[in-house]
Design a protein around this motif. Structure first.
Motif, PDB file in Angstrom:
ATOM      1  N   ASN A 102     -10.381   5.295   1.363  1.00 25.38           N
ATOM      2  CA  ASN A 102      -9.301   5.446   0.137  1.00 25.38           C
ATOM      3  C   ASN A 102      -9.623   6.286  -0.773  1.00 25.38           C
ATOM      4  O   ASN A 102     -10.288   7.338  -0.782  1.00 25.38           O
ATOM      5  N   SER A 131       1.267   3.226   6.850  1.00 24.33           N
ATOM      6  CA  SER A 131       0.738   2.863   5.392  1.00 24.33           C
ATOM      7  C   SER A 131       0.908   3.988   4.416  1.00 24.33           C
ATOM      8  O   SER A 131       0.549   3.803   3.320  1.00 24.33           O
ATOM      9  N   ALA A 132       1.453   5.062   4.604  1.00 22.80           N
ATOM     10  CA  ALA A 132       1.510   6.281   3.690  1.00 22.80           C
ATOM     11  C   ALA A 132       2.834   7.129   4.231  1.00 22.80           C
ATOM     12  O   ALA A 132       3.011   7.197   5.145  1.00 22.80           O
ATOM     13  N   ARG A 153      -2.542  11.477   1.049  1.00 24.55           N
ATOM     14  CA  ARG A 153      -1.982  12.002   0.217  1.00 24.55           C
ATOM     15  C   ARG A 153      -1.891  13.523   0.511  1.00 24.55           C
ATOM     16  O   ARG A 153      -2.631  13.813   1.217  1.00 24.55           O
ATOM     17  N   ASN A 187      -4.460   4.564   7.228  1.00 22.75           N
ATOM     18  CA  ASN A 187      -4.754   3.815   5.933  1.00 22.75           C
ATOM     19  C   ASN A 187      -4.469   4.859   4.891  1.00 22.75           C
ATOM     20  O   ASN A 187      -3.126   5.042   4.648  1.00 22.75           O
ATOM     21  N   ASP A 188      -5.195   5.090   3.972  1.00 16.62           N
ATOM     22  CA  ASP A 188      -4.744   5.817   2.689  1.00 16.62           C
ATOM     23  C   ASP A 188      -4.463   7.510   3.226  1.00 16.62           C
ATOM     24  O   ASP A 188      -4.832   7.830   4.034  1.00 16.62           O
ATOM     25  N   ASP A 208     -10.177   1.304  -4.416  1.00 20.03           N
ATOM     26  CA  ASP A 208      -9.112   1.426  -3.434  1.00 20.03           C
ATOM     27  C   ASP A 208      -8.209   2.705  -3.514  1.00 20.03           C
ATOM     28  O   ASP A 208      -8.933   3.917  -3.734  1.00 20.03           O
ATOM     29  N   GLY A 209      -6.923   2.649  -3.517  1.00 12.91           N
ATOM     30  CA  GLY A 209      -6.077   3.944  -3.770  1.00 12.91           C
ATOM     31  C   GLY A 209      -6.045   4.763  -5.347  1.00 12.91           C
ATOM     32  O   GLY A 209      -6.507   4.017  -5.816  1.00 12.91           O
ATOM     33  N   GLU A 228       0.884  -1.193  -0.070  1.00 12.35           N
ATOM     34  CA  GLU A 228      -0.063   0.169  -0.010  1.00 12.35           C
ATOM     35  C   GLU A 228       0.952   1.386  -0.052  1.00 12.35           C
ATOM     36  O   GLU A 228       2.203   1.234   0.184  1.00 12.35           O
ATOM     37  N   GLY A 229       0.149   2.511  -0.252  1.00 16.62           N
ATOM     38  CA  GLY A 229       0.775   3.747   0.156  1.00 16.62           C
ATOM     39  C   GLY A 229       2.012   4.110  -1.022  1.00 16.62           C
ATOM     40  O   GLY A 229       2.947   4.787  -0.074  1.00 16.62           O
ATOM     41  N   SER A 259      -3.803  -2.039  -5.196  1.00 18.59           N
ATOM     42  CA  SER A 259      -4.187  -1.561  -3.864  1.00 18.59           C
ATOM     43  C   SER A 259      -4.249   0.063  -4.292  1.00 18.59           C
ATOM     44  O   SER A 259      -5.026   0.738  -3.752  1.00 18.59           O
ATOM     45  N   CYS A 260      -3.007   0.388  -5.026  1.00 19.09           N
ATOM     46  CA  CYS A 260      -2.880   1.828  -4.946  1.00 19.09           C
ATOM     47  C   CYS A 260      -1.908   2.365  -6.057  1.00 19.09           C
ATOM     48  O   CYS A 260      -0.818   1.541  -6.116  1.00 19.09           O
TER      49      CYS A 260
END
Length: 303
Positions: A157, A68-69, A115, A112-113, A207-208, A27-28, A248-249
């Motif tokens: 997400n 996660s990011a 940006r 989680n997500d 998702d992402g 992820e991420g 996922s992303c």
């Protein structure tokens, strides 16, 4: 809310495996153009990966927490979104220092997500570690202050922004609904209530996501083996296959931001499902024929 109402291209693309190591929950992904380095996480295994999309070996950094990011602060530091909140990471040493606690009183949730908005504001999200209904939220970290924007989301997400910063997007994967919200481009903070933009039909979940230079929203379809591109009006305009069932992303990478890096996962898959999914957990590069843009650097305020 917009459903599919126009023809779209369900096309393949030139695809290569960037990293064949299989992530439990990859992820991420993010990309730092200054160093030509892509970063991504295996959330459940507490690992941070780095690799140049131009080639070469990947590196794995073990973490003491689930993360996660990340957002790039400067050439020396990153801001990580973790199960304990935001942490500053020194790239050279890997040393972590707490910046802002997020839901520290609730050990049942994790990050989680996330940006970075063009203004430098970092949108980050939380969710239940068992994906409990309504346990997640989306926050904005701006110049040292943390503000909860939206609550009651099960699996937040698809956080991304229009190129001019006037619109934010996010989804609840459980509801399979992509939302849009008007933003102040100078702060990255909402100026209205979120509105449903697109409801994903059929198999897989939103998702992402990331936007390209023209404002198309490129969203991984978890369980659907593809990345979909949506217009700012919510119309599905393109669908690109990914050689893994659970992408996922995505993030745009390369000096010209001309390729799409996509993470994937094998979370929840038994032996038979993994055997049937040759690309499970790997990281891919897709030549999709469009250009992205540089991810903004996060603004820390006085830190």
């Amino acid at each position: 809310m917009t459903t599919i109402s126009a023809p779209f291209a369900a096309a393949g693309s030139a695809t290569t495996v960037l990293c064949a190591e299989r992530c439990h929950l990859g992820e991420g992904p993010s990309y730092d153009a200054a160093s030509d380095t892509a970063w991504w996480f295996d959330i459940l295994e507490r690992r941070l990966y780095e690799q140049s999309p131009s080639g070469g070996a990947h590196r794995v950094h073990e973490l003491p927490v689930m993360a996660s990011a990340l957002a790039v602060v400067d050439d020396r530091r990153q801001l990580l979104s973790t199960e304990q909140g935001l942490m500053l990471r020194e790239i050279a040493t890997g040393r972590l220092a707490p910046v802002a606690a997020i839901e520290a009183e609730d050990p049942a949730t994790r990050s989680n997500d996330a940006r970075v908005h063009p203004s430098g504001t970092f949108w980050v999200s939380t969710m239940g570690k068992r994906a409990e209904n309504g346990a997640g939220s989306i926050y904005a970290f701006r110049a040292g202050a943390l503000l909860r924007l939206f609550a009651g989301i099960s699996i937040p997400n698809a956080i991304c922004f229009s190129p001019d910063g006037t619109v934010g997007y996010f989804a609840d994967t459980r509801e399979n609904t992509l939302c849009r919200v008007e933003l102040d481009p100078l702060t990255g903070l909402p100026e209205g209530e979120p509105q449903a933009l697109h409801r994903h039909p059929g198999a897989g979940g939103l998702d992402g996501a990331v936007t390209d230079a023209e404002g198309l929203i490129w969203c991984a379809i978890w369980g659907g083996g593809r990345v979909n591109a949506y217009s700012p009006a919510g119309e599905l305009v393109r669908s690109v296959d990914v050689p893994a069932r659970q992408p996922s992303c995505p993030v745009f990478v390369g000096r010209d931001f001309g390729r799409l890096l996509v993470t994937s996962a094998h979370e929840g898959m038994d032996d038979a499902a993994r055997a049937a999914d040759a690309g499970h957990g790997q990281v891919f590069l897709l030549d999709v024929g469009v250009r992205g843009r540089a991810e903004p650097r996060v603004r820390l305020g006085g830190l």
